[in-house]
Design a protein around this motif. Structure first.
Motif, mmCIF file in Angstrom:
data_model
loop_
_atom_site.group_PDB
_atom_site.id
_atom_site.type_symbol
_atom_site.label_atom_id
_atom_site.label_comp_id
_atom_site.label_asym_id
_atom_site.label_seq_id
_atom_site.Cartn_x
_atom_site.Cartn_y
_atom_site.Cartn_z
ATOM 1 N N LEU A 162 1.346 4.346 -2.834
ATOM 2 C CA LEU A 162 1.277 5.770 -2.509
ATOM 3 C C LEU A 162 2.490 6.507 -3.067
ATOM 4 O O LEU A 162 2.349 7.593 -3.652
ATOM 5 N N CYS A 163 3.681 5.944 -2.904
ATOM 6 C CA CYS A 163 4.895 6.569 -3.445
ATOM 7 C C CYS A 163 4.819 6.716 -4.963
ATOM 8 O O CYS A 163 5.222 7.752 -5.524
ATOM 9 N N SER B 255 -5.362 5.758 5.220
ATOM 10 C CA SER B 255 -4.692 7.031 4.918
ATOM 11 C C SER B 255 -3.964 6.960 3.583
ATOM 12 O O SER B 255 -3.956 7.936 2.818
ATOM 13 N N ASP B 256 -3.358 5.798 3.278
ATOM 14 C CA ASP B 256 -2.694 5.638 1.981
ATOM 15 C C ASP B 256 -3.697 5.788 0.838
ATOM 16 O O ASP B 256 -3.436 6.512 -0.142
ATOM 17 N N TYR C 260 -7.106 -2.607 -3.316
ATOM 18 C CA TYR C 260 -7.951 -2.108 -2.231
ATOM 19 C C TYR C 260 -9.354 -2.690 -2.284
ATOM 20 O O TYR C 260 -9.975 -2.894 -1.238
ATOM 21 N N SER D 271 0.831 -1.203 0.000
ATOM 22 C CA SER D 271 0.000 0.000 0.000
ATOM 23 C C SER D 271 0.868 1.257 0.000
ATOM 24 O O SER D 271 0.590 2.216 -0.725
ATOM 25 N N GLY D 272 1.933 1.244 0.798
ATOM 26 C CA GLY D 272 2.825 2.400 0.866
ATOM 27 C C GLY D 272 3.541 2.653 -0.450
ATOM 28 O O GLY D 272 3.729 3.811 -0.853
ATOM 29 N N MET E 269 8.444 3.837 4.805
ATOM 30 C CA MET E 269 7.434 2.796 4.643
ATOM 31 C C MET E 269 7.816 1.520 5.389
ATOM 32 O O MET E 269 6.969 0.866 6.007
ATOM 33 N N ASN F 13 5.433 0.472 8.593
ATOM 34 C CA ASN F 13 4.677 -0.786 8.599
ATOM 35 C C ASN F 13 5.290 -1.816 9.530
ATOM 36 O O ASN F 13 4.567 -2.617 10.133
ATOM 37 N N ILE G 67 -3.753 8.567 -2.109
ATOM 38 C CA ILE G 67 -3.653 8.113 -3.500
ATOM 39 C C ILE G 67 -4.790 8.694 -4.330
ATOM 40 O O ILE G 67 -4.580 9.198 -5.442
ATOM 41 N N LEU H 19 -3.695 1.630 5.823
ATOM 42 C CA LEU H 19 -4.234 1.482 4.472
ATOM 43 C C LEU H 19 -5.225 2.583 4.132
ATOM 44 O O LEU H 19 -5.259 3.070 2.988
#
Length: 318
Positions: free
Chosen positions: A121-122, A214-215, A257, A117-118, A153, A157, A219, A212
């Protein structure tokens, strides 16, 4: 009482090990599912290794491909966390797993899912800067940024999910030890506890929203800004290229997701349809690692060219 049931003392009744029973309701023929699952696993390993080798062979590596390489390593870690044990259950009837191994698997699954998930986002931030602020891209998305984002990340995590297996290990497992699952999921394990498991459920819910959730929110915000910028472009060719670049990311993000939401919701109905959440949980941990490199290979010209070069080199060596 099950012949597999193992306790440390008959008077105390403390469970020494858990038994992963596989897919509920289809135990007699579930071993046939090992064939497609093994295919997905070896595809995930092979495709992600191919991605890493291709990126390594590139003379100039864009920041996006650094993130893609990290995603490939994460995918292989996620698949390897669960698949060897699942295949040993189906092929060798090796159902037993010690409590420490089970809690370690819970930790690894949550950690790798959070990492994936991170990384999504990146990659969304990378596309946002590249499309919305192209002149600032070289100064913002640097090697230092990639290293810092990756370390953040990993630490986030690695530390954030620690309470999940710790709380699970603090429960009192005094009677049942048969887990109706192929892997040690937090919900499947804590359901066997003899004491109150509400802290476990509350902890997992909070961590899901903090990590997850917030990611996903960031996104969606990034791609909202990207879409707005693309629609303002006067050139149809430029807007088409930008949308094509982001489409592969959106496909994988949507699948990742959506599967998490479906697994979470179906777990609530597990007493009525126990097979569905178990099957979805396993597939969610193996299909994305197999699907991610294929989607990127098909949608990214540089990777396609790199694949062809790698195949040519392999052909010449033969």
């Amino acid at each position: 009482m099950s012949t597999y049931f193992s306790v440390s003392n008959s008077s105390q009744g403390h469970v020494l090990q858990f038994l992963l029973m596989g897919f509920p309701g289809i135990h007699r023929w579930q071993h046939w599912l090992s064939l497609p699952l093994a295919m997905f696993y070896f595809l995930a390993l092979g495709a992600n290794l191919f991605i890493l080798f291709t990126i390594y062979q590139m003379t100039t590596v864009q920041p996006m491909y650094h993130f893609l390489g990290i995603l490939a390593v994460t995918d292989m870690g996620l698949a390897t966390t669960i698949m060897p044990k699942i295949l040993s259950i189906f092929w060798f009837d090796n159902k037993s797993i010690s409590l420490p191994e089970c809690f370690l698997q819970i930790y690894a699954i949550h950690c790798f899912l959070g990492m994936e998930s991170g990384i999504f986002l990146c990659m969304a931030v990378d596309r946002y800067v590249a499309i919305c602020h192209p002149l600032r891209y070289p100064s913002v998305i640097t090697k230092a940024f990639i290293i810092k984002a990756t370390m953040f990340m990993v630490l986030r995590n690695g530390l954030l999910v620690v309470p999940v297996p710790v709380l699970a290990s603090q429960r009192n497992y005094c009677s049942r030890n048969e887990i109706e699952h192929c892997l040690c999921s937090n919900q499947g394990v804590t359901r066997l506890a003899c004491d109150d498991t509400s802290p476990n459920r509350a902890c997992q819910l909070v961590l899901a929203w903090v990590g997850l959730g917030s990611d996903l929110g960031m996104i969606l915000l990034s791609y909202t800004f990207i879409l707005r910028s693309v629609l303002k472009l006067n050139s149809k060719e430029a807007s088409s290229k930008a949308l094509s670049t982001c489409s592969s990311h959106l496909i994988l993000i949507f699948f990742f997701y959506t599967a998490i939401v479906v697994v979470s919701v179906t777990h609530l109905a597990e007493t009525r349809v126990p097979l569905i959440p178990v099957l979805l949980n396993v597939l969610h941990n193996i299909i994305p690692p197999a699907l991610n490199p294929i989607v990127y290979a098909l949608r990214t010209q540089e990777l396609r060219v790199g694949f062809l070069k790698l195949l040519r080199c392999a052909g010449k060596r033969k």
